[in-house]
Design a protein around this motif. Structure first.
Motif, mmCIF file in Angstrom:
data_model
loop_
_atom_site.group_PDB
_atom_site.id
_atom_site.type_symbol
_atom_site.label_atom_id
_atom_site.label_comp_id
_atom_site.label_asym_id
_atom_site.label_seq_id
_atom_site.Cartn_x
_atom_site.Cartn_y
_atom_site.Cartn_z
ATOM 1 N N ALA A 57 21.469 -10.641 -0.167
ATOM 2 C CA ALA A 57 20.471 -9.645 -0.557
ATOM 3 C C ALA A 57 20.383 -9.647 -2.077
ATOM 4 N N PHE A 58 19.375 -8.956 -2.593
ATOM 5 C CA PHE A 58 19.241 -8.805 -4.033
ATOM 6 C C PHE A 58 18.548 -7.499 -4.327
ATOM 7 N N GLY A 59 18.580 -7.079 -5.582
ATOM 8 C CA GLY A 59 17.925 -5.830 -5.927
ATOM 9 C C GLY A 59 17.937 -5.573 -7.421
ATOM 10 N N ALA A 60 17.329 -4.470 -7.780
ATOM 11 C CA ALA A 60 17.249 -4.059 -9.180
ATOM 12 C C ALA A 60 17.759 -2.637 -9.307
ATOM 13 N N ALA A 61 18.489 -2.392 -10.369
ATOM 14 C CA ALA A 61 18.963 -1.054 -10.711
ATOM 15 C C ALA A 61 18.396 -0.723 -12.086
ATOM 16 N N ALA A 62 18.708 0.445 -12.581
ATOM 17 C CA ALA A 62 18.151 0.884 -13.867
ATOM 18 C C ALA A 62 18.472 -0.084 -15.001
ATOM 19 N N ASN A 63 19.710 -0.598 -15.028
ATOM 20 C CA ASN A 63 20.131 -1.401 -16.171
ATOM 21 C C ASN A 63 20.466 -2.851 -15.861
ATOM 22 N N HIS A 64 20.228 -3.287 -14.639
ATOM 23 C CA HIS A 64 20.537 -4.669 -14.291
ATOM 24 C C HIS A 64 19.843 -5.060 -12.986
ATOM 25 N N CYS A 65 19.925 -6.351 -12.690
ATOM 26 C CA CYS A 65 19.552 -6.875 -11.378
ATOM 27 C C CYS A 65 20.851 -7.277 -10.697
ATOM 28 N N ALA A 66 20.798 -7.476 -9.392
ATOM 29 C CA ALA A 66 22.013 -7.851 -8.680
ATOM 30 C C ALA A 66 21.698 -8.793 -7.527
ATOM 31 N N PHE A 67 22.671 -9.662 -7.278
ATOM 32 C CA PHE A 67 22.644 -10.560 -6.138
ATOM 33 C C PHE A 67 23.849 -10.190 -5.283
ATOM 34 N N TYR A 68 23.612 -10.014 -3.997
ATOM 35 C CA TYR A 68 24.654 -9.582 -3.077
ATOM 36 C C TYR A 68 24.938 -10.688 -2.055
ATOM 37 N N PRO A 69 25.993 -11.475 -2.272
ATOM 38 C CA PRO A 69 26.337 -12.489 -1.276
ATOM 39 C C PRO A 69 26.853 -11.873 0.030
#
Length: 118
Positions: A57-69
């Motif tokens: 999965a992946f997503g965006a937060a206020a101060n970063h983006c993220a990749f979730y393996p």
């Protein structure tokens, strides 16, 4: 994210341009490695499911983006490749202006496919 998204396109449409561009690139790389994976929204995040099992999965937060393996084992296995990024059990955080390299994403997705036994 104010509106709950039903599709990845809906999710991305709500993001600022820089985060949307970084996550679109990530999405494209994931799709290239796992073309049979199904796009979905899981836990309010854009995700990919392969043969009925969650892949990444992946997503965006206020101060970063993220990749979730979606796997602490995968994050641990690639810890040397990930030392430039902030990580936790199943999360890799990055800045939109410094997205994860496509080669690294390919390795992570392939590892998740293998881990899932697909």
């Amino acid at each position: 994210m104010t509106v709950q998204s039903k599709t990845i396109d809906d999710y991305l449409a709500q993001l600022p341009d820089d985060k949307r561009a970084a996550l679109e690139k990530l999405r494209k790389t994931i799709r290239a490695v796992a073309p049979k994976a199904e796009e979905c929204i899981s836990y309010r995040l854009p995700a990919f499911r392969l043969h009925g099992r969650m892949l990444v999965a992946f997503g965006a937060a206020a101060n970063h983006c993220a990749f979730y393996p979606m796997s602490s084992a995968t994050v641990e296995a690639f810890k040397d490749d990930l030392k430039e990024y902030k990580t936790s059990k199943g999360t890799i955080r990055f800045q939109a202006d410094k997205p994860l390299p496509a080669a690294l994403v390919r390795k992570l997705v392939k590892a998740r496919i293998a881990e899932n036994g697909d």
